[in-house]
Design a protein around this motif. Structure first.
Motif, PDB file in Angstrom:
ATOM      1  N   VAL A   1       0.843  -1.207   0.000  1.00  0.00           N
ATOM      2  CA  VAL A   1       0.000   0.000   0.000  1.00  0.00           C
ATOM      3  C   VAL A   1       0.874   1.251   0.000  1.00  0.00           C
ATOM      4  O   VAL A   1       0.616   2.202  -0.746  1.00  0.00           O
ATOM      5  CB  VAL A   1      -0.972  -0.009   1.202  1.00  0.00           C
ATOM      6  N   GLN A   2       1.932   1.246   0.794  1.00  0.00           N
ATOM      7  CA  GLN A   2       2.842   2.392   0.817  1.00  0.00           C
ATOM      8  C   GLN A   2       3.515   2.579  -0.542  1.00  0.00           C
ATOM      9  O   GLN A   2       3.662   3.717  -1.019  1.00  0.00           O
ATOM     10  CB  GLN A   2       3.882   2.211   1.913  1.00  0.00           C
ATOM     11  N   SER A   3       3.925   1.488  -1.166  1.00  0.00           N
ATOM     12  CA  SER A   3       4.546   1.573  -2.487  1.00  0.00           C
ATOM     13  C   SER A   3       3.567   2.111  -3.520  1.00  0.00           C
ATOM     14  O   SER A   3       3.924   2.959  -4.342  1.00  0.00           O
ATOM     15  CB  SER A   3       5.047   0.188  -2.928  1.00  0.00           C
ATOM     16  N   ILE A   4       2.342   1.621  -3.465  1.00  0.00           N
ATOM     17  CA  ILE A   4       1.315   2.087  -4.397  1.00  0.00           C
ATOM     18  C   ILE A   4       1.088   3.579  -4.215  1.00  0.00           C
ATOM     19  O   ILE A   4       1.017   4.337  -5.203  1.00  0.00           O
ATOM     20  CB  ILE A   4       0.009   1.290  -4.203  1.00  0.00           C
ATOM     21  N   ASN A   5       0.977   4.028  -2.973  1.00  0.00           N
ATOM     22  CA  ASN A   5       0.754   5.455  -2.713  1.00  0.00           C
ATOM     23  C   ASN A   5       1.903   6.304  -3.255  1.00  0.00           C
ATOM     24  O   ASN A   5       1.673   7.355  -3.872  1.00  0.00           O
ATOM     25  CB  ASN A   5       0.565   5.707  -1.213  1.00  0.00           C
ATOM     26  N   GLY A   6       3.131   5.850  -3.047  1.00  0.00           N
ATOM     27  CA  GLY A   6       4.287   6.582  -3.563  1.00  0.00           C
ATOM     28  C   GLY A   6       4.295   6.635  -5.084  1.00  0.00           C
ATOM     29  O   GLY A   6       4.595   7.678  -5.682  1.00  0.00           O
ATOM     30  N   LEU A   7       3.951   5.514  -5.706  1.00  0.00           N
ATOM     31  CA  LEU A   7       3.912   5.482  -7.169  1.00  0.00           C
ATOM     32  C   LEU A   7       2.791   6.346  -7.725  1.00  0.00           C
ATOM     33  O   LEU A   7       2.930   6.947  -8.795  1.00  0.00           O
ATOM     34  CB  LEU A   7       3.771   4.040  -7.661  1.00  0.00           C
ATOM     35  N   MET A   8       1.686   6.434  -7.014  1.00  0.00           N
ATOM     36  CA  MET A   8       0.593   7.289  -7.471  1.00  0.00           C
ATOM     37  C   MET A   8       1.018   8.757  -7.455  1.00  0.00           C
ATOM     38  O   MET A   8       0.679   9.518  -8.372  1.00  0.00           O
ATOM     39  CB  MET A   8      -0.653   7.058  -6.618  1.00  0.00           C
ATOM     40  N   LYS A   9       1.764   9.140  -6.433  1.00  0.00           N
ATOM     41  CA  LYS A   9       2.292  10.511  -6.397  1.00  0.00           C
ATOM     42  C   LYS A   9       3.264  10.733  -7.554  1.00  0.00           C
ATOM     43  O   LYS A   9       3.256  11.793  -8.188  1.00  0.00           O
ATOM     44  CB  LYS A   9       2.986  10.766  -5.058  1.00  0.00           C
ATOM     45  N   ARG A  10       4.095   9.737  -7.809  1.00  0.00           N
ATOM     46  CA  ARG A  10       5.057   9.833  -8.925  1.00  0.00           C
ATOM     47  C   ARG A  10       4.323   9.963 -10.254  1.00  0.00           C
ATOM     48  O   ARG A  10       4.676  10.786 -11.100  1.00  0.00           O
ATOM     49  CB  ARG A  10       5.955   8.586  -8.930  1.00  0.00           C
ATOM     50  N   GLU A  11       3.280   9.161 -10.428  1.00  0.00           N
ATOM     51  CA  GLU A  11       2.486   9.214 -11.653  1.00  0.00           C
ATOM     52  C   GLU A  11       1.882  10.610 -11.829  1.00  0.00           C
ATOM     53  O   GLU A  11       1.906  11.165 -12.941  1.00  0.00           O
ATOM     54  CB  GLU A  11       1.384   8.161 -11.593  1.00  0.00           C
ATOM     55  N   GLU A  12       1.357  11.164 -10.757  1.00  0.00           N
ATOM     56  CA  GLU A  12       0.748  12.491 -10.817  1.00  0.00           C
ATOM     57  C   GLU A  12       1.773  13.542 -11.265  1.00  0.00           C
ATOM     58  O   GLU A  12       1.482  14.389 -12.113  1.00  0.00           O
ATOM     59  CB  GLU A  12       0.183  12.852  -9.446  1.00  0.00           C
TER      60      GLU A  12
ATOM     61  N   GLN B   1       4.895  14.041 -19.059  1.00  0.00           N
ATOM     62  CA  GLN B   1       5.580  12.783 -19.374  1.00  0.00           C
ATOM     63  C   GLN B   1       4.565  11.636 -19.348  1.00  0.00           C
ATOM     64  O   GLN B   1       4.623  10.721 -18.525  1.00  0.00           O
ATOM     65  CB  GLN B   1       6.718  12.541 -18.388  1.00  0.00           C
ATOM     66  N   ASN B   2       3.661  11.683 -20.307  1.00  0.00           N
ATOM     67  CA  ASN B   2       2.536  10.750 -20.334  1.00  0.00           C
ATOM     68  C   ASN B   2       2.963   9.298 -20.541  1.00  0.00           C
ATOM     69  O   ASN B   2       2.383   8.393 -19.930  1.00  0.00           O
ATOM     70  CB  ASN B   2       1.526  11.161 -21.405  1.00  0.00           C
ATOM     71  N   ALA B   3       3.947   9.060 -21.381  1.00  0.00           N
ATOM     72  CA  ALA B   3       4.396   7.689 -21.630  1.00  0.00           C
ATOM     73  C   ALA B   3       4.958   7.072 -20.359  1.00  0.00           C
ATOM     74  O   ALA B   3       4.638   5.924 -20.010  1.00  0.00           O
ATOM     75  CB  ALA B   3       5.436   7.657 -22.750  1.00  0.00           C
ATOM     76  N   ARG B   4       5.772   7.826 -19.669  1.00  0.00           N
ATOM     77  CA  ARG B   4       6.353   7.325 -18.410  1.00  0.00           C
ATOM     78  C   ARG B   4       5.257   7.141 -17.360  1.00  0.00           C
ATOM     79  O   ARG B   4       5.276   6.175 -16.597  1.00  0.00           O
ATOM     80  CB  ARG B   4       7.420   8.310 -17.915  1.00  0.00           C
ATOM     81  N   ALA B   5       4.288   8.037 -17.332  1.00  0.00           N
ATOM     82  CA  ALA B   5       3.173   7.923 -16.386  1.00  0.00           C
ATOM     83  C   ALA B   5       2.375   6.646 -16.649  1.00  0.00           C
ATOM     84  O   ALA B   5       1.937   5.979 -15.709  1.00  0.00           O
ATOM     85  CB  ALA B   5       2.275   9.147 -16.469  1.00  0.00           C
ATOM     86  N   ARG B   6       2.203   6.283 -17.924  1.00  0.00           N
ATOM     87  CA  ARG B   6       1.493   5.044 -18.262  1.00  0.00           C
ATOM     88  C   ARG B   6       2.261   3.827 -17.762  1.00  0.00           C
ATOM     89  O   ARG B   6       1.668   2.859 -17.290  1.00  0.00           O
ATOM     90  CB  ARG B   6       1.260   4.946 -19.773  1.00  0.00           C
ATOM     91  N   GLU B   7       3.596   3.872 -17.852  1.00  0.00           N
ATOM     92  CA  GLU B   7       4.409   2.768 -17.344  1.00  0.00           C
ATOM     93  C   GLU B   7       4.238   2.633 -15.829  1.00  0.00           C
ATOM     94  O   GLU B   7       4.113   1.518 -15.306  1.00  0.00           O
ATOM     95  CB  GLU B   7       5.883   2.994 -17.676  1.00  0.00           C
ATOM     96  N   VAL B   8       4.241   3.762 -15.143  1.00  0.00           N
ATOM     97  CA  VAL B   8       4.065   3.752 -13.691  1.00  0.00           C
ATOM     98  C   VAL B   8       2.673   3.225 -13.349  1.00  0.00           C
ATOM     99  O   VAL B   8       2.505   2.430 -12.421  1.00  0.00           O
ATOM    100  CB  VAL B   8       4.299   5.161 -13.091  1.00  0.00           C
ATOM    101  N   ARG B   9       1.659   3.626 -14.101  1.00  0.00           N
ATOM    102  CA  ARG B   9       0.291   3.148 -13.876  1.00  0.00           C
ATOM    103  C   ARG B   9       0.225   1.630 -14.025  1.00  0.00           C
ATOM    104  O   ARG B   9      -0.437   0.938 -13.251  1.00  0.00           O
ATOM    105  CB  ARG B   9      -0.671   3.843 -14.848  1.00  0.00           C
TER     106      ARG B   9
END
Length: 73
Positions: free
Chosen positions: A19-30, A37-45
């Protein structure tokens, strides 16, 4: 601590870490989306979605472990 209690505790810790990792990645995606950087955001998603699947599987296992313990007592 019994083996069963150690398994349950390990599952709970793993779920919390996911859950902590997911939350951190969601912030990164945002931030990636904000920076265009939409392509990179899709990879993070994609990674986020895989982690959700893993988290859900661990929750199912945890619930089974708890149910087994209840049935044994």
């Amino acid at each position: 601590m019994t083996d069963h209690a150690m398994i349950v505790e390990g599952l709970e810790i793993s779920i919390s870490a996911l859950v902590q990792s997911i939350n951190g990645l969601m912030k990164r995606e945002e931030k990636l989306l904000e920076n265009g950087q939409n392509a990179r955001a899709r990879e993070v998603r994609s990674v986020i979605e895989r982690l959700y699947v893993l988290r859900n599987e661990l929750i199912l296992i945890l619930n089974r472990q708890k149910q087994e313990k209840t049935e044994l007592t």
